[in-house]
Design a protein around this motif. Structure first.
Motif, short mmCIF file in Angstrom:
data_model
loop_
_atom_site.label_atom_id
_atom_site.label_comp_id
_atom_site.label_asym_id
_atom_site.label_seq_id
_atom_site.Cartn_x
_atom_site.Cartn_y
_atom_site.Cartn_z
N ILE A 319 -6.82 60.15 7.01
CA ILE A 319 -6.68 60.70 8.36
C ILE A 319 -6.07 59.65 9.29
O ILE A 319 -6.66 58.58 9.51
CB ILE A 319 -8.04 61.19 8.91
CG1 ILE A 319 -8.61 62.29 8.00
CG2 ILE A 319 -7.89 61.70 10.34
CD1 ILE A 319 -9.99 62.77 8.41
N LYS A 401 -10.63 66.99 11.11
CA LYS A 401 -9.21 67.19 11.43
C LYS A 401 -9.04 68.21 12.55
O LYS A 401 -8.17 68.04 13.42
CB LYS A 401 -8.46 67.63 10.18
CG LYS A 401 -8.33 66.56 9.11
CD LYS A 401 -7.64 67.09 7.86
CE LYS A 401 -7.51 66.02 6.80
NZ LYS A 401 -6.88 66.54 5.55
N LYS A 404 -9.95 66.47 15.81
CA LYS A 404 -8.85 65.58 16.19
C LYS A 404 -7.70 66.38 16.80
O LYS A 404 -7.16 66.01 17.86
CB LYS A 404 -8.36 64.80 14.97
CG LYS A 404 -7.16 63.91 15.26
CD LYS A 404 -6.60 63.32 13.97
CE LYS A 404 -5.31 62.55 14.26
NZ LYS A 404 -4.66 62.06 13.04
#
Length: 412
Positions: A319, A401, A404
């Protein structure tokens, strides 16, 4: 040993609930482990069938309660491979256990100008009691730093040990870095300087087998709720000769042997440290938790959690903008992953994950000197247990994710 995860998870009804209309994914196991049905049943049976105070009555219920209470002491001793049950003191928590050692044993052995050696990765519970002891005694508090890969600097540990070192206090496994320290080696080095070693095993007890005689530690502390028992019950292990020398720091109840108007004498260890009515139900739950872990087998638990970490850590490392603290290899990283996402506050990350049913911890994790050493104020921590699954690791990565993406989109 073959265990079906679906069967195992049925022991933990809380894992079936929903959070914010999403299936619960519990990843705060370093803070507290969920409690299995087997433990809850044992506690309920005690209160329904044998509830009485211990060490006080000659009637049947009191004798049953006392026998069960002391039987668990035998279980704990066997679980951590103590020499005998008299080396096991019941407390409320790891914190109380460490405070007991500092306030009793520390007062005996530390004098002005002596040194107390800690690691920079210590939880506040294994830092502040020694900090306060050093202030009272005008002793010198020293810290072992981290290496560049954020593990304990063993070379610096050797250098900081001197003939003035009286106490070495250290975590077996860091609650932030997910690294397990080479305790046996560190104990050998400390004993060469005639220092006593106090180990915080709160983050080890539910994940790896413990053998206090093999490690040769002088004291070791852990909490029941880290291993599936109720909150409010802890353990202090101490070598018999050291516990015998230590004075009690709380008074009353069955720790007393005899009292006159001007004098009092105490029961021998461990009972002299257990003033007042103890957490009997918590002790019963602790015994049931040990039974549960023994049934699963500690080797199976360790292998299962290692497989989870071997899957999770590489996925997190992919990531972009995510900083992982502690070792970057799965060989050195235990079931704790602490991280930050660039430009997103840890509390926002944790809140976003909670909206997706993923429960992690954000903050300084009661380790502010370590946070300062890492150059941050707070972090996000995900911690694993044997009831987690590979599918949950994938779900966690996917949720991270999404969080984010949401915050990066909001900032545009």
């Amino acid at each position: 040993m073959t265990i079906k995860r679906e069967t195992l998870r049925k022991d933990f009804p809380i894992l079936d609930r929903k959070v914010n209309e999403e299936p619960l994914l519990y990843l705060d196991n370093a803070a507290t482990l969920q409690t299995p049905n087997q433990v809850l049943k044992k506690i309920t049976e005690f209160y329904q069938k044998s509830h009485a105070n211990v060490h006080r009555g000659v009637y049947t219920l009191a004798q049953e309660a006392t026998q069960a209470y002391e039987q668990v002491r035998e279980q704990v001793a066997a679980f951590i491979h103590a020499a005998n049950a008299h080396e096991i003191v019941y407390t409320r928590s790891t914190t109380e256990s460490l405070n007991l050692v500092a306030s009793s044993f520390g007062e005996l052995v530390v004098q002005e100008g002596d040194e107390i050696l800690l690691t920079i990765m210590e939880h506040h519970s294994n830092l502040i009691p020694w900090q306060q002891l050093a202030k009272r005694k005008k002793a010198i508090l020293k810290y072992v730093p981290l290496t560049v890969d954020q593990t304990l600097d063993v070379h610096a540990f050797k250098q900081q040990l001197t003939e003035k070192t009286k106490i070495v206090a250290l975590a077996q496994t860091s609650n932030v870095l997910g690294v397990t320290n080479p305790v046996k080696k560190l104990v050998e080095l400390a004993h060469q300087q005639h220092a006593y070693v106090v180990v915080d095993a709160a983050q080890t007890v539910a994940h790896h087998a413990l053998d206090v005689q093999d490690l040769n530690v002088d004291f070791l502390a852990f909490s029941g709720h880290k291993m599936g028992a109720p909150t409010g019950i802890g353990v202090l292990y101490g070598k018999s000769e050291l516990l015998k020398a230590m004075p009690p720091i709380q008074f009353g109840g069955e720790m007393i042997e005899n009292v006159t108007k001007t004098t009092a004498t105490w029961q021998p260890a461990p009972w002299k440290f257990e003033a007042g009515t103890p957490n009997i139900g918590g002790v019963i739950g602790l015994g049931a938790a040990i039974d549960y872990l023994n049934h699963l087998e500690m080797s199976w638990i360790a292998a299962t959690e290692k497989k989870l970490m071997m899957h999770l850590l590489p996925e997190l490392q992919k990531i972009e903008g995510l900083t992982i603290y502690g070792p970057q290899t799965v060989e050195r990283h235990e079931g704790i992953v602490t991280f930050n996402l660039a430009h997103i506050h840890p509390h926002d990350v944790a809140t976003g994950l909670d909206m997706l049913g993923v429960e992690v911890r954000a903050g300084h994790h009661c380790a502010q000197p370590l946070m300062a050493a890492l150059g941050v104020e707070s972090t996000v921590r995900a911690s694993l247990s044997f009831y987690n699954s590979i599918a949950e690791m994938d779900r966690f990565v996917y949720a991270l994710k999404m969080v984010k993406e949401f915050f990066n989109h909001e900032s545009e």
